[in-house]
Design a protein around this motif. Structure first.
Motif, short mmCIF file in Angstrom:
data_model
loop_
_atom_site.label_atom_id
_atom_site.label_comp_id
_atom_site.label_asym_id
_atom_site.label_seq_id
_atom_site.Cartn_x
_atom_site.Cartn_y
_atom_site.Cartn_z
N LEU A 19 2.70 56.40 21.09
CA LEU A 19 2.73 55.27 20.15
C LEU A 19 4.12 54.65 20.08
CD1 LEU A 19 0.54 56.30 17.10
CD2 LEU A 19 0.19 54.37 18.63
N GLY A 23 3.00 51.58 21.84
CA GLY A 23 2.26 50.94 20.76
C GLY A 23 3.00 49.76 20.17
N THR A 24 2.25 48.90 19.49
CA THR A 24 2.81 47.76 18.78
C THR A 24 2.50 47.92 17.30
OG1 THR A 24 2.46 46.33 20.69
CG2 THR A 24 2.79 45.24 18.56
N LEU A 25 3.53 48.00 16.48
CA LEU A 25 3.39 48.14 15.03
C LEU A 25 2.84 46.84 14.45
CD1 LEU A 25 4.14 49.86 12.44
CD2 LEU A 25 6.15 48.41 12.35
N GLN A 28 2.00 48.20 7.59
CA GLN A 28 2.11 49.47 6.87
C GLN A 28 1.65 49.26 5.44
OE1 GLN A 28 6.10 51.41 6.23
NE2 GLN A 28 5.27 52.76 7.81
N THR A 37 0.31 53.60 8.67
CA THR A 37 0.89 52.63 9.59
C THR A 37 -0.14 52.29 10.66
OG1 THR A 37 3.04 53.68 9.23
CG2 THR A 37 2.89 52.13 11.05
N TYR A 39 -1.11 50.50 14.27
CA TYR A 39 -0.60 50.09 15.57
C TYR A 39 -1.75 49.56 16.42
CZ TYR A 39 3.45 53.14 14.67
OH TYR A 39 4.57 53.74 14.14
N THR A 40 -1.40 48.80 17.45
CA THR A 40 -2.33 48.56 18.55
C THR A 40 -1.79 49.33 19.74
OG1 THR A 40 -1.21 46.55 19.28
CG2 THR A 40 -3.10 46.27 17.83
N LEU A 41 -2.70 49.89 20.49
CA LEU A 41 -2.34 50.64 21.70
C LEU A 41 -3.46 50.46 22.70
CD1 LEU A 41 -0.38 52.77 23.01
CD2 LEU A 41 -1.96 54.49 22.14
N GLU A 47 -4.21 54.36 13.56
CA GLU A 47 -3.53 54.53 12.28
C GLU A 47 -2.81 55.87 12.27
OE1 GLU A 47 -5.68 52.22 8.63
OE2 GLU A 47 -6.53 54.16 9.17
#
Length: 85
Positions: A19, A23-25, A28, A37, A39-41, A47
Motif C-alpha cells: 500500500l 497505493g493511492t491515499l 481518512q 484510511t 486507498y486505491t490499489l 481500507e
C-alpha cells in the motif's frame, strides 16, 4: 504489479508495504476509536483500520459500488485544496 487477489493473500506487513509503495491515499475518517484510511490499489479499494492495539487491512470486492465506498469519506475531503493545485 501485484493482482488484487494476490494482495489479499499477503501477510499484513507485506500488505502495508505494498500500500505504501503502490497505493493511492483517497481519504481518512474516524470511526469510534479507529482511524480508517481509504486507498486505491490496482483498481480496487482498500481500507486500513488503525486502533490503539491493532491494525486491520480490508479489501472491497471488485463489484463494490464506488459511490457507496467513498460516501463515508466525502465529508472530510478538502475539495477546495484539490482545486487550488
Amino acid at each position: 504489479m501485484l493482482e488484487h487477489s494476490m494482495f489479499e493473500r499477503l501477510p499484513l506487513r507485506s500488505q502495508a508495504e505494498t500500500l505504501a509503495k503502490e497505493g493511492t491515499l483517497l481519504g481518512q475518517r474516524q470511526f469510534n476509536s479507529w482511524t480508517v484510511t481509504l486507498y486505491t490499489l490496482h483498481n480496487a479499494f482498500v481500507e486500513v483500520w488503525t486502533g490503539e492495539e491493532a491494525q486491520v487491512i480490508s479489501t472491497f470486492k471488485k463489484s463494490a459500488n464506488a459511490m457507496a465506498v467513498l460516501e463515508p469519506y466525502v465529508e472530510g475531503l478538502d475539495v477546495q485544496g484539490m482545486l487550488d493545485r
